[in-house]
Motif scaffolding. Structure first.
Motif, PDB file in Angstrom:
ATOM      1  N   MET A 186       7.288   6.237 -10.226  1.00  0.00           N
ATOM      2  CA  MET A 186       5.864   6.429 -10.499  1.00  0.00           C
ATOM      3  C   MET A 186       5.554   5.898 -11.897  1.00  0.00           C
ATOM      4  SD  MET A 186       5.301  10.239  -8.895  1.00  0.00           S
ATOM      5  CE  MET A 186       6.246  11.051 -10.169  1.00  0.00           C
ATOM      6  N   ASN A 187       4.743   4.863 -11.949  1.00  0.00           N
ATOM      7  CA  ASN A 187       4.342   4.258 -13.220  1.00  0.00           C
ATOM      8  C   ASN A 187       2.859   4.488 -13.463  1.00  0.00           C
ATOM      9  OD1 ASN A 187       6.979   3.236 -13.492  1.00  0.00           O
ATOM     10  ND2 ASN A 187       6.423   1.340 -12.423  1.00  0.00           N
ATOM     11  N   SER A 188       2.458   4.306 -14.696  1.00  0.00           N
ATOM     12  CA  SER A 188       1.042   4.446 -15.056  1.00  0.00           C
ATOM     13  C   SER A 188       0.448   5.735 -14.510  1.00  0.00           C
ATOM     14  CB  SER A 188       0.249   3.234 -14.549  1.00  0.00           C
ATOM     15  OG  SER A 188       0.771   2.037 -15.086  1.00  0.00           O
ATOM     16  N   LEU A 189       1.131   6.824 -14.741  1.00  0.00           N
ATOM     17  CA  LEU A 189       0.697   8.102 -14.187  1.00  0.00           C
ATOM     18  C   LEU A 189      -0.651   8.529 -14.742  1.00  0.00           C
ATOM     19  CD1 LEU A 189       4.147   9.835 -14.116  1.00  0.00           C
ATOM     20  CD2 LEU A 189       2.618   9.644 -12.154  1.00  0.00           C
ATOM     21  N   LYS A 190      -1.409   9.189 -13.900  1.00  0.00           N
ATOM     22  CA  LYS A 190      -2.734   9.669 -14.252  1.00  0.00           C
ATOM     23  C   LYS A 190      -2.779  11.190 -14.076  1.00  0.00           C
ATOM     24  CE  LYS A 190      -4.773   5.419 -12.367  1.00  0.00           C
ATOM     25  NZ  LYS A 190      -5.756   4.868 -11.397  1.00  0.00           N
ATOM     26  N   PRO A 191      -3.701  11.853 -14.775  1.00  0.00           N
ATOM     27  CA  PRO A 191      -3.816  13.311 -14.602  1.00  0.00           C
ATOM     28  C   PRO A 191      -4.024  13.715 -13.152  1.00  0.00           C
ATOM     29  CG  PRO A 191      -5.011  12.629 -16.548  1.00  0.00           C
ATOM     30  CD  PRO A 191      -4.556  11.362 -15.865  1.00  0.00           C
ATOM     31  N   GLU A 192      -4.711  12.885 -12.381  1.00  0.00           N
ATOM     32  CA  GLU A 192      -4.938  13.218 -10.963  1.00  0.00           C
ATOM     33  C   GLU A 192      -3.688  13.113 -10.107  1.00  0.00           C
ATOM     34  OE1 GLU A 192      -6.672  11.048 -12.870  1.00  0.00           O
ATOM     35  OE2 GLU A 192      -7.310   9.297 -11.696  1.00  0.00           O
ATOM     36  N   ASP A 193      -2.604  12.618 -10.675  1.00  0.00           N
ATOM     37  CA  ASP A 193      -1.327  12.612  -9.952  1.00  0.00           C
ATOM     38  C   ASP A 193      -0.604  13.952 -10.071  1.00  0.00           C
ATOM     39  OD1 ASP A 193      -0.856   9.278 -11.158  1.00  0.00           O
ATOM     40  OD2 ASP A 193      -1.468   9.875  -9.134  1.00  0.00           O
ATOM     41  N   THR A 194      -1.133  14.843 -10.864  1.00  0.00           N
ATOM     42  CA  THR A 194      -0.522  16.162 -11.031  1.00  0.00           C
ATOM     43  C   THR A 194      -0.484  16.910  -9.712  1.00  0.00           C
ATOM     44  OG1 THR A 194      -1.190  16.348 -13.349  1.00  0.00           O
ATOM     45  CG2 THR A 194      -0.771  18.401 -12.167  1.00  0.00           C
ATOM     46  N   ALA A 195       0.711  17.339  -9.331  1.00  0.00           N
ATOM     47  CA  ALA A 195       0.904  18.033  -8.055  1.00  0.00           C
ATOM     48  C   ALA A 195       2.369  18.412  -7.907  1.00  0.00           C
ATOM     49  CB  ALA A 195       0.494  17.133  -6.889  1.00  0.00           C
ATOM     50  N   VAL A 196       2.637  19.193  -6.893  1.00  0.00           N
ATOM     51  CA  VAL A 196       4.015  19.400  -6.459  1.00  0.00           C
ATOM     52  C   VAL A 196       4.328  18.300  -5.449  1.00  0.00           C
ATOM     53  CG1 VAL A 196       5.651  20.933  -5.328  1.00  0.00           C
ATOM     54  CG2 VAL A 196       3.883  21.882  -6.823  1.00  0.00           C
ATOM     55  N   TYR A 197       5.408  17.605  -5.684  1.00  0.00           N
ATOM     56  CA  TYR A 197       5.794  16.493  -4.826  1.00  0.00           C
ATOM     57  C   TYR A 197       6.929  16.929  -3.904  1.00  0.00           C
ATOM     58  CZ  TYR A 197       2.860  13.209  -7.332  1.00  0.00           C
ATOM     59  OH  TYR A 197       1.770  12.537  -7.854  1.00  0.00           O
ATOM     60  N   TYR A 198       6.762  16.634  -2.624  1.00  0.00           N
ATOM     61  CA  TYR A 198       7.738  17.001  -1.608  1.00  0.00           C
ATOM     62  C   TYR A 198       8.287  15.751  -0.923  1.00  0.00           C
ATOM     63  CZ  TYR A 198       5.385  21.546  -1.903  1.00  0.00           C
ATOM     64  OH  TYR A 198       4.837  22.730  -2.332  1.00  0.00           O
ATOM     65  N   CYS A 199       9.573  15.737  -0.692  1.00  0.00           N
ATOM     66  CA  CYS A 199      10.108  14.670   0.136  1.00  0.00           C
ATOM     67  C   CYS A 199      10.317  15.205   1.546  1.00  0.00           C
ATOM     68  CB  CYS A 199      11.403  14.106  -0.432  1.00  0.00           C
ATOM     69  SG  CYS A 199      12.854  15.147  -0.241  1.00  0.00           S
ATOM     70  N   ALA A 200      10.351  14.278   2.491  1.00  0.00           N
ATOM     71  CA  ALA A 200      10.470  14.645   3.893  1.00  0.00           C
ATOM     72  C   ALA A 200      11.260  13.574   4.639  1.00  0.00           C
ATOM     73  CB  ALA A 200       9.088  14.810   4.512  1.00  0.00           C
ATOM     74  N   ALA A 201      11.896  13.997   5.703  1.00  0.00           N
ATOM     75  CA  ALA A 201      12.678  13.074   6.522  1.00  0.00           C
ATOM     76  C   ALA A 201      12.280  13.238   7.988  1.00  0.00           C
ATOM     77  CB  ALA A 201      14.166  13.329   6.356  1.00  0.00           C
ATOM     78  N   SER A 202      12.190  12.119   8.680  1.00  0.00           N
ATOM     79  CA  SER A 202      11.844  12.151  10.093  1.00  0.00           C
ATOM     80  C   SER A 202      12.989  11.602  10.933  1.00  0.00           C
ATOM     81  CB  SER A 202      10.590  11.317  10.344  1.00  0.00           C
ATOM     82  OG  SER A 202      10.305  11.269  11.723  1.00  0.00           O
ATOM     83  N   THR A 203      13.314  12.340  11.982  1.00  0.00           N
ATOM     84  CA  THR A 203      14.347  11.884  12.914  1.00  0.00           C
ATOM     85  C   THR A 203      13.730  11.235  14.147  1.00  0.00           C
ATOM     86  OG1 THR A 203      14.419  14.025  14.039  1.00  0.00           O
ATOM     87  CG2 THR A 203      15.903  13.723  12.155  1.00  0.00           C
ATOM     88  N   ARG A 204      12.453  10.962  14.086  1.00  0.00           N
ATOM     89  CA  ARG A 204      11.728  10.431  15.246  1.00  0.00           C
ATOM     90  C   ARG A 204      11.425   8.953  15.069  1.00  0.00           C
ATOM     91  NH1 ARG A 204       7.660  15.583  16.186  1.00  0.00           N
ATOM     92  NH2 ARG A 204       8.851  16.998  14.826  1.00  0.00           N
ATOM     93  N   SER A 205      11.696   8.176  16.098  1.00  0.00           N
ATOM     94  CA  SER A 205      11.415   6.754  16.041  1.00  0.00           C
ATOM     95  C   SER A 205       9.917   6.490  15.936  1.00  0.00           C
ATOM     96  CB  SER A 205      11.985   6.038  17.261  1.00  0.00           C
ATOM     97  OG  SER A 205      11.430   6.561  18.447  1.00  0.00           O
ATOM     98  N   THR A 206       9.117   7.458  16.343  1.00  0.00           N
ATOM     99  CA  THR A 206       7.667   7.289  16.300  1.00  0.00           C
ATOM    100  C   THR A 206       7.115   7.337  14.878  1.00  0.00           C
ATOM    101  OG1 THR A 206       7.537   9.659  16.812  1.00  0.00           O
ATOM    102  CG2 THR A 206       7.207   8.110  18.626  1.00  0.00           C
ATOM    103  N   VAL A 207       7.957   7.595  13.913  1.00  0.00           N
ATOM    104  CA  VAL A 207       7.482   7.602  12.525  1.00  0.00           C
ATOM    105  C   VAL A 207       6.899   6.250  12.149  1.00  0.00           C
ATOM    106  CG1 VAL A 207       9.689   6.955  11.489  1.00  0.00           C
ATOM    107  CG2 VAL A 207       8.051   8.307  10.175  1.00  0.00           C
ATOM    108  N   VAL A 208       7.337   5.197  12.816  1.00  0.00           N
ATOM    109  CA  VAL A 208       6.849   3.860  12.485  1.00  0.00           C
ATOM    110  C   VAL A 208       5.351   3.728  12.787  1.00  0.00           C
ATOM    111  CG1 VAL A 208       7.386   2.879  14.746  1.00  0.00           C
ATOM    112  CG2 VAL A 208       7.328   1.397  12.728  1.00  0.00           C
TER     113      VAL A 208
END
Length: 127
Positions: free
Chosen positions: A83-105
């Motif tokens: 994350m570059n050039s961060l802005k105050p509006e980027d403030t948040a809790v960030y979550y990562c997620a993983a999908s085991t479904r081919s439909t993610v595409v």
């Protein structure tokens, strides 16, 4: 059981950079894609970025295009968010997620397509 663990969050000033990391542990699984979402106080969780391993395609929230870059290692189920050039509006809790479904595409920005979630890491950008 699968665990996703995020790291790299923190308090920075506007214009600074951060690199978030997310690593999977526990039971072995194969993901078709991984993504990042964020949730600011009083707001709903929103999609930030995703990568679909089979195609190598990446997807971004419009407001972060050109500033954020998602990358990762399919074999290790590891994903990063630069994350570059961060802005105050980027403030948040960030979550990562993983999908085991081919439909993610076909729906990489849809939170329901993801099966595993991390606990989140706080990113605070001061003005």
């Amino acid at each position: 059981q699968v665990q996703l663990v995020e790291s790299g969050g923190g308090l920075v000033q506007a214009g600074d950079s951060l690199r978030l990391s997310c690593a999977a542990s526990g039971r072995t699984f194969s993901s078709y894609g991984m993504g990042w979402f964020r949730q600011a106080p009083g707001k709903e969780r929103e999609f930030v970025a995703a990568v679909v391993w089979t195609s190598g395609s990446t997807y971004y929230l419009n407001s972060v295009k050109g500033r954020f870059t998602i990358s990762g290692d399919n074999a290790k189920n590891t994903v990063y968010l630069q994350m570059n050039s961060l802005k105050p509006e980027d403030t948040a809790v960030y979550y990562c997620a993983a999908s085991t479904r081919s439909t993610v595409v076909s729906a990489p920005s849809t939170h329901r397509i993801y099966d595993y979630w991390g606990q989140g890491t706080q990113v605070t950008v001061s003005s």
